[in-house]
Design a protein around this motif. Structure first.
Motif, mmCIF file in Angstrom:
data_model
loop_
_atom_site.group_PDB
_atom_site.id
_atom_site.type_symbol
_atom_site.label_atom_id
_atom_site.label_comp_id
_atom_site.label_asym_id
_atom_site.label_seq_id
_atom_site.Cartn_x
_atom_site.Cartn_y
_atom_site.Cartn_z
ATOM 1 N N UNK A 225 0.840 -1.201 0.000
ATOM 2 C CA UNK A 225 0.000 0.000 0.000
ATOM 3 C C UNK A 225 0.872 1.247 0.000
ATOM 4 N N UNK A 226 0.414 2.338 -0.647
ATOM 5 C CA UNK A 226 -0.834 2.490 -1.378
ATOM 6 C C UNK A 226 -0.721 2.123 -2.866
ATOM 7 N N UNK A 227 0.414 1.483 -3.234
ATOM 8 C CA UNK A 227 0.657 1.171 -4.649
ATOM 9 C C UNK A 227 -0.164 -0.029 -5.118
ATOM 10 N N UNK A 228 -0.913 -0.619 -4.187
ATOM 11 C CA UNK A 228 -1.849 -1.678 -4.570
ATOM 12 C C UNK A 228 -3.115 -1.100 -5.204
ATOM 13 N N UNK A 229 -3.267 0.213 -5.141
ATOM 14 C CA UNK A 229 -4.418 0.885 -5.745
ATOM 15 C C UNK A 229 -4.059 1.392 -7.140
ATOM 16 N N UNK A 230 -4.833 0.989 -8.134
ATOM 17 C CA UNK A 230 -4.554 1.418 -9.498
ATOM 18 C C UNK A 230 -4.659 2.937 -9.635
ATOM 19 N N UNK A 231 -5.563 3.559 -8.843
ATOM 20 C CA UNK A 231 -5.727 5.016 -8.921
ATOM 21 C C UNK A 231 -4.445 5.738 -8.502
ATOM 22 N N UNK A 232 -3.753 5.183 -7.516
ATOM 23 C CA UNK A 232 -2.503 5.795 -7.054
ATOM 24 C C UNK A 232 -1.423 5.640 -8.129
ATOM 25 N N UNK A 233 -1.334 4.462 -8.701
ATOM 26 C CA UNK A 233 -0.336 4.231 -9.751
ATOM 27 C C UNK A 233 -0.599 5.139 -10.957
ATOM 28 N N UNK A 234 -1.858 5.262 -11.344
ATOM 29 C CA UNK A 234 -2.219 6.129 -12.468
ATOM 30 C C UNK A 234 -1.864 7.586 -12.165
ATOM 31 N N UNK A 235 -2.148 8.019 -10.945
ATOM 32 C CA UNK A 235 -1.858 9.397 -10.564
ATOM 33 C C UNK A 235 -0.360 9.684 -10.655
ATOM 34 N N UNK A 236 0.448 8.767 -10.152
ATOM 35 C CA UNK A 236 1.905 8.947 -10.202
ATOM 36 C C UNK A 236 2.395 8.978 -11.643
ATOM 37 N N UNK A 237 1.819 8.124 -12.475
ATOM 38 C CA UNK A 237 2.202 8.124 -13.897
ATOM 39 C C UNK A 237 1.912 9.470 -14.546
ATOM 40 N N UNK A 238 0.745 10.031 -14.240
ATOM 41 C CA UNK A 238 0.333 11.302 -14.850
ATOM 42 C C UNK A 238 1.169 12.477 -14.365
ATOM 43 N N UNK A 239 1.858 12.302 -13.242
ATOM 44 C CA UNK A 239 2.650 13.397 -12.675
ATOM 45 C C UNK A 239 4.056 13.481 -13.263
ATOM 46 N N UNK A 240 4.479 12.449 -13.996
ATOM 47 C CA UNK A 240 5.855 12.389 -14.490
ATOM 48 C C UNK A 240 5.929 12.827 -15.953
ATOM 49 N N UNK A 241 6.793 13.780 -16.213
ATOM 50 C CA UNK A 241 7.018 14.279 -17.565
ATOM 51 C C UNK A 241 8.072 13.385 -18.242
ATOM 52 N N UNK A 242 7.602 12.371 -18.935
ATOM 53 C CA UNK A 242 8.521 11.391 -19.533
ATOM 54 C C UNK A 242 9.330 11.983 -20.683
ATOM 55 N N UNK A 243 8.750 12.917 -21.406
ATOM 56 C CA UNK A 243 9.497 13.536 -22.496
ATOM 57 C C UNK A 243 10.720 14.285 -21.961
ATOM 58 N N UNK A 244 10.574 14.890 -20.791
ATOM 59 C CA UNK A 244 11.711 15.594 -20.180
ATOM 60 C C UNK A 244 12.820 14.614 -19.815
ATOM 61 N N UNK A 245 12.446 13.410 -19.375
ATOM 62 C CA UNK A 245 13.443 12.384 -19.050
ATOM 63 C C UNK A 245 14.182 11.955 -20.308
ATOM 64 N N UNK A 246 13.414 11.702 -21.371
ATOM 65 C CA UNK A 246 14.024 11.293 -22.645
ATOM 66 C C UNK A 246 14.974 12.377 -23.152
ATOM 67 N N UNK A 247 14.543 13.622 -23.066
ATOM 68 C CA UNK A 247 15.377 14.732 -23.551
ATOM 69 C C UNK A 247 16.663 14.864 -22.740
ATOM 70 N N UNK A 248 16.553 14.746 -21.420
ATOM 71 C CA UNK A 248 17.712 14.960 -20.552
ATOM 72 C C UNK A 248 18.692 13.788 -20.593
ATOM 73 N N UNK A 249 18.178 12.573 -20.612
ATOM 74 C CA UNK A 249 19.035 11.392 -20.515
ATOM 75 C C UNK A 249 19.554 10.938 -21.877
#
Length: 531
Positions: free
Chosen positions: A298-322
């Protein structure tokens, strides 16, 4: 201690280069140390490069630069009409390597094949627990213990695998590293001497190179196997000069201290391309990087929490920087170059405000979590620490406090498999055999929980699709099943899919015969270097 380690590494490299004066020596600046030299025990490409692709062979092999199979230690095979029996005719006259620590008295035969596999699933086999904590992750994670009914010796040069059910990717799976063939005679000698642990320290196989010595965290030495069934290699000696810093690997390559290097920093690639003495190979990687949540905690057993964390991460920024343009954002757990990729799947939209609201609606506030960052560069993630820092900053914007943790590479792989693991882990995968099953089931199937399934995610609906897809040889039907599985994966979000990368291999123009591999391995059989 750091100065001592550096001195030892430098001394080892000087010794390595000095040997070139009297033999043709190929030096590979590898990115890390192997976990051991028994490839069936491990899952890291670093280990496979150092053990299975140098010292060992398999019944079937992948052609250089391809996912197409060709005969290996088996010169031919037949499959029964019901898909449950695979009979392999073994190559005759194949010699095991002779070393300072063992001289074989017989050629390769069916006993070696049976030993190499049975030790991985028969608990009463003396070799099943010869390394403390051995879990045979690949064998178990791919469901092999429940798949194999028995392995029969028909005669010295014929062996039959009898399966409990048809398994479409079975033959391709036998080309993978965990299926490397060891010497039963060598194993019997080690067992009789009470030195079984040496199987993982002093390997002996039928492969193109013979193991000579390993100086921990500094260098691995091999010599060409003079009795290799495929012919002696063009080079006399092969050396892995272990160099964990990508920038230092690039410096050594430019200085001529090594001839091939993996995983350069993205920022260094333009300079490497501009060097007239170097060639830079590039290829779309059959890979994915991900952030795996522990769905048992917990609380990662909740799909809503996992989805929320996913939506908070700017993946394009990671790709650009790394990666600085040498990768694309991932939305599925398999790469777009693989058959059955479902392009209709929609990625989780980057939306920090919506993510914050979703967390609140899930009843989560003041969340503190750990993000694990790999200590080494991999093709799918060149700088996990930098990626973790960007994730940390993004999650802070929605009120989530992140602590970044890391461990030595072998420990990282071991601890990240723990079902009680604290935190989300950055990891990734490069395909082993070109089949979607090798991503979807190997990394996300229920059999892989506690092993390669770092999300510890077991979804019955998803797992049923995996079983159905393996039981049919109809590619169109398998494609539909895998496409559906990707929809379920995205809905349940056990990972945040991060990127698919371009794989770059810089090397000296003196090198010939090296072929970039879609499976991410580095093979040196057939490679030559101008003197």
């Amino acid at each position: 201690m750091k100065k001592l380690t550096t001195l030892l590494a430098a001394t080892a490299l000087v010794s390595v280069m000095a040997s070139a004066a009297w033999s043709k020596t190929l030096v590979y600046c590898s990115e890390g140390s192997p976990e051991g030299f028994d490839p069936a025990l491990y899952t890291a490409g670093t280990t496979f490069d150092a053990a299975s692709r140098t010292v060992y062979n398999r019944l079937v092999e992948f052609k250089h630069g391809s996912t197409e199979l060709e005969p290996g230690l088996a010169e031919s095979w037949d499959v029964s009409a019901d898909g449950k029996e695979y009979t392999f005719k073994l190559r005759s006259g194949v010699k095991f390597q002779s070393t300072d620590y063992f001289t074989p008295s017989r050629d390769f035969n069916a006993d070696d094949v049976i030993f190499s596999f049975e030790r991985q699933y028969k608990e009463d086999n003396a070799w099943n627990k010869y390394v403390a904590g051995a879990s045979w992750e690949y064998f178990a994670g791919m469901g092999f213990p429940d798949l194999i009914e028995k392995i029969e010796k028909v005669d010295d040069l014929t062996v039959k695998f009898v399966l409990k059910r048809p398994e479409a990717p079975f033959l391709a799976n036998l080309g993978m590293d965990f299926a490397s063939i060891l010497s039963k005679e060598y194993a019997d000698k080690l067992q009789a001497d009470g030195k079984m642990e040496l199987m993982n320290q002093q390997p002996l196989g039928t492969g193109p190179f013979t193991f000579v010595a390993y100086q921990t965290d500094a260098a691995i030495r091999y010599k060409a196997n003079a009795d290799y069934w495929g012919g002696k290699q063009p080079v006399d000696d092969l050396v892995f000069a272990i160099t964990t810093d990508a920038a230092v690997r690039a410096q050594k390559l430019k200085a001529g201290e090594c001839h091939i290097m993996p995983y350069p920093n993205a920022a260094d690639v333009p300079d490497l391309k501009a060097d007239p003495n170097l060639t830079v190979l590039e290829q779309e990687g059959l890979n994915v990087a991900y952030l795996a949540y522990n769905t048992l905690v917990a609380p990662f057993d909740k799909v809503e929490v996992r989805k929320a964390l996913n939506m908070a991460v700017n993946k394009q920024a990671i790709v650009d920087a790394v990666f600085q343009g040498s990768a694309t954002v991932a939305k599925n757990p398999i790469p777009p170059t693989m058959w059955s990729y479902n392009d209709a799947v929609e990625d989780d939209k980057y939306d920090p405000e919506a993510a914050k609201t979703m967390l609140e609606e899930a009843g989560v506030s003041g969340l503190k979590m750990k993000v694990w960052a790999m200590p080494v560069a991999r093709p799918y993630m060149l700088n996990a620490r930098r990626a973790a820092e960007l994730i940390q900053a993004d999650l802070a914007k929605i009120g989530v406090e992140v602590e970044i943790v890391s461990y030595e590479w072998a420990e990282y792989l071991k601890l990240s498999s723990d079902k009680a693991r604290d935190g989300a882990v950055i990891l990734g995968w490069t395909g082993d055999n070109g089949d979607p099953d090798n991503f979807l089931d190997t990394l996300l199937g229920c059999d892989a929980v506690g092993g390669n399934n770092r999300a510890q995610w077991c979804n019955e609906e998803f797992d049923t699709l995996m079983t159905k897809a393996k039981e049919t040889a109809d590619v169109a039907e398998r494609t539909k099943l895998y496409e559906e599985a990707q929809v379920i994966f995205k809905r349940e979000a056990p990972w945040n899919t991060l990127d698919h990368s371009l794989v770059v291999v810089p090397m000296s123009k003196k090198v010939s015969g090296f072929v970039q591999d879609p499976l991410g391995i580095h093979r040196f059989d057939g490679v030559d270097i101008a003197e």
